[in-house]
Scaffold this active site. Structure first.
Site, PDB file in Angstrom:
ATOM      1  N   GLU A 166     -11.051  34.836  -8.861  1.00  0.00           N
ATOM      2  CA  GLU A 166     -11.825  34.734 -10.091  1.00  0.00           C
ATOM      3  C   GLU A 166     -11.664  35.940 -11.013  1.00  0.00           C
ATOM      4  O   GLU A 166     -12.632  36.676 -11.268  1.00  0.00           O
ATOM      5  CB  GLU A 166     -13.310  34.505  -9.754  1.00  0.00           C
ATOM      6  CG  GLU A 166     -13.551  33.272  -8.893  1.00  0.00           C
ATOM      7  CD  GLU A 166     -15.030  33.016  -8.606  1.00  0.00           C
ATOM      8  OE1 GLU A 166     -15.860  33.879  -8.930  1.00  0.00           O
ATOM      9  OE2 GLU A 166     -15.352  31.946  -8.054  1.00  0.00           O
ATOM     10  N   GLU A 346     -13.297  26.988  -3.417  1.00  0.00           N
ATOM     11  CA  GLU A 346     -14.751  27.128  -3.275  1.00  0.00           C
ATOM     12  C   GLU A 346     -15.436  25.937  -3.926  1.00  0.00           C
ATOM     13  O   GLU A 346     -15.077  25.529  -5.036  1.00  0.00           O
ATOM     14  CB  GLU A 346     -15.286  28.393  -3.985  1.00  0.00           C
ATOM     15  CG  GLU A 346     -14.951  29.677  -3.307  1.00  0.00           C
ATOM     16  CD  GLU A 346     -15.524  30.893  -4.034  1.00  0.00           C
ATOM     17  OE1 GLU A 346     -16.552  30.755  -4.754  1.00  0.00           O
ATOM     18  OE2 GLU A 346     -14.941  31.975  -3.901  1.00  0.00           O
TER      19      GLU A 346
HETATM   20  O1  IFM Z   1     -20.489  33.899  -3.994  1.00  0.00           O
HETATM   21  C1  IFM Z   1     -19.612  33.631  -5.032  1.00  0.00           C
HETATM   22  C2  IFM Z   1     -18.193  33.941  -4.606  1.00  0.00           C
HETATM   23  O2  IFM Z   1     -18.037  35.250  -4.174  1.00  0.00           O
HETATM   24  C3  IFM Z   1     -17.260  33.731  -5.784  1.00  0.00           C
HETATM   25  N1  IFM Z   1     -17.446  32.436  -6.373  1.00  0.00           N
HETATM   26  C4  IFM Z   1     -18.781  32.001  -6.658  1.00  0.00           C
HETATM   27  C5  IFM Z   1     -19.666  32.196  -5.445  1.00  0.00           C
HETATM   28  C6  IFM Z   1     -21.101  31.721  -5.769  1.00  0.00           C
HETATM   29  O3  IFM Z   1     -21.617  32.431  -6.831  1.00  0.00           O
END
Ligand code: IFM
Length: 457
Positions: A166, A346
């Site tokens: 990210e 994710e």
């Molecule tokens: O916890 C975070 C993760 O580290 C990165 N993506 C979003 C998740 C939830 O906010």
């Protein structure tokens, strides 16, 4: 009725990140990261907590890997703490840190769980921040050196390496709004940081390929479809710009070797300094692109959008539950870019979970996961080359500026005792994998139900 199924070789996993779970903050020679420093700032973290102990995975890693194995997943996404393996981000390596990850990767390998390893999930060594951090071009070269060293040590047992998790979050939240580490508030710095992150990604890929690294190589972006709050010209223009800043700012350099012109125009003197060949270095072939998806964004030019307005359920992060956005996003990306394999690296939700008689009945999370897995299958049906899905997160953990208040895990963590309890969502995921990943029937009617078909074998 025919039952939808995912391909047999589909990658199903759970995900975590080093700073959020490991703890061991001062153990065995680990150096401080920018998040250790950020946590020390009054008011930076909602519950004034830090990552020094977290889930104490540094000491509990064997039990945690047993939990992962018992879930029946075939992949585990994790990250390396750079300051654990190189405390100051340059010079000496910390053998105890490298040994720790060696043991973790060995254990996963023995259990036939594919390791998906991220080099940078935000915990930059603080010593590098003292020299300007990601705003300093020198950090790009330090990162390439770090990635090479880790890959040489672990690459023979790793399925995939991700350069950055990210980059938008690091650049924008870390350097423009300043609500994440290192807490800088300067748009020009933020765009330079984003450029250096992309450049270091491209240079690292070239360096690893030059060494014939066999693991698959990619990067992970947080993406969302952008919807205009109204049909007004102002809202629509803002929506296009926000899409440019979140998605096209990263996708265009990676796939077209250029930054989007409309965003450069908007940035004006805040645009990054770009040296000759930088863009060619960034545009490297990807073995996979990781996509982190949680919700859509609704954009309004005048006020921040009030999520209650849509009437959709929201999670404990106040993020709308919007599974169809995952299909929409992936189909649009497939239309606009020559995509490599897509890994959903994710997807998950925070809810206010409660332990009742030793169980956590998180039906809302089960629904969330089922709806998103169905949305994913819709994207696959429309030709998007999706090969992996990983739940965020394996277990409750340190949710950055929200501290420990937000629980994303499918495994509950009692931070006093470090006891782990499988929530109903973990039990459901285990059963789903055991049954051969037949698409879950939905009780709610949040998705347009397509005709049921068979995906792959
Ligand atoms: O916890 C975070 C993760 O580290 C990165 N993506 C979003 C998740 C939830 O906010």
């Amino acid at each position: 009725m025919r039952i939808k199924k995912f391909p047999k070789d589909f990658i199903w996993g759970v995900a975590t990140a080093a700073f959020q779970i490991e703890g061991g903050g001062r153990s065995d020679g680990k150096g401080p990261s920018i998040w250790d420093r950020f946590c020390e700032q009054p008011g930076a973290i909602a519950d004034a907590s830090n990552g020094l102990v977290a889930c104490d995975h540094y000491n509990n890693w064997q039990d945690d890997i047993q939990i992962i194995s018992d879930l029946g997943v075939n992949a585990y996404r994790m990250s390396i703490s750079w300051p654990r393996v190189q405390p100051t981000g340059k010079g000496a390596w910390n053998s105890k840190g490298l040994d720790f990850y060696d043991r973790v990767i060995d254990a996963l390998f023995e259990k036939n769980i594919a390791a998906s390893v991220t080099f940078n999930h935000w915990d930059l060594p603080d010593a590098l921040q003292q020299m300007g951090g990601w705003a300093n071009r020198e950090t790009v070269h330090r990162f390439v050196d770090y990635a090479q060293t880790v890959a040489r040590r672990l690459g023979d047992r790793v399925q995939s390496f991700t350069t950055h998790n990210e980059p938008w979050v690091i650049a924008h939240l870390g350097h423009e709004t300043g609500i994440f580490a290192p807490g800088i508030k300067h748009r020009g710095v933020a765009t330079q940081v984003s450029h250096h992150l992309l450049l270091s990604h491209g240079l690292a890929l070239q360096a690893l390929r030059a060494e014939r690294q066999t693991a698959k190589l990619g990067i992970v972006l947080n993406l969302a479809p952008m919807h205009s709050a109204t049909e007004s010209t102002e809202d629509k223009q803002k929506t296009k710009l926000e899409d440019g800043r979140l998605l096209r700012w990263y996708m265009d350099p990676l796939f077209k070797g250029e930054y989007p012109a409309d965003v450069l125009d908007f940035l004006g003197s805040d645009a990054p300094q770009i040296e000759s060949n930088d863009m060619a270095h960034i545009q490297q072939p990807l073995d996979f692109l990781g996509v982190n998806y949680y919700s859509r964004s609704v954009v309004s030019a005048a006020d921040p959008w009030d999520v209650q307005k849509s009437g959709l359920p929201v999670t404990d992060m106040q993020w709308e539950v919007y599974p169809q956005g995952l299909t929409e996003l992936l189909v649009r990306m497939h239309r606009d870019y020559p995509l490599p394999a897509i890994y959903i690296t994710e997807n998950g939700a925070a809810f206010k979970d409660k332990i009742v008689n030793g169980s956590v009945h998180d039906k809302n999370r089960v629904d969330y996961l089922q709806q998103h897995i169905r949305a994913l299958s819709d994207a696959i049906e429309q030709g998007v080359p999706v090969e992996a899905y990983m739940v965020w997160s394996l277990m409750d953990n340190f949710e950055w500026a929200s501290g420990y208040e937000k629980r994303f895990g499918i495994v509950h963590v009692d931070y006093e005792t470090q006891k782990r309890v499988l929530k109903d969502s973990a039990l459901w995921y285990r059963e789903f994998l055991k049954q051969g990943t037949q698409l879950p029937e939905l009780k709610t009617n949040m998705l347009n139900e397509p005709a049921v078909t068979v995906l792959g074998n």
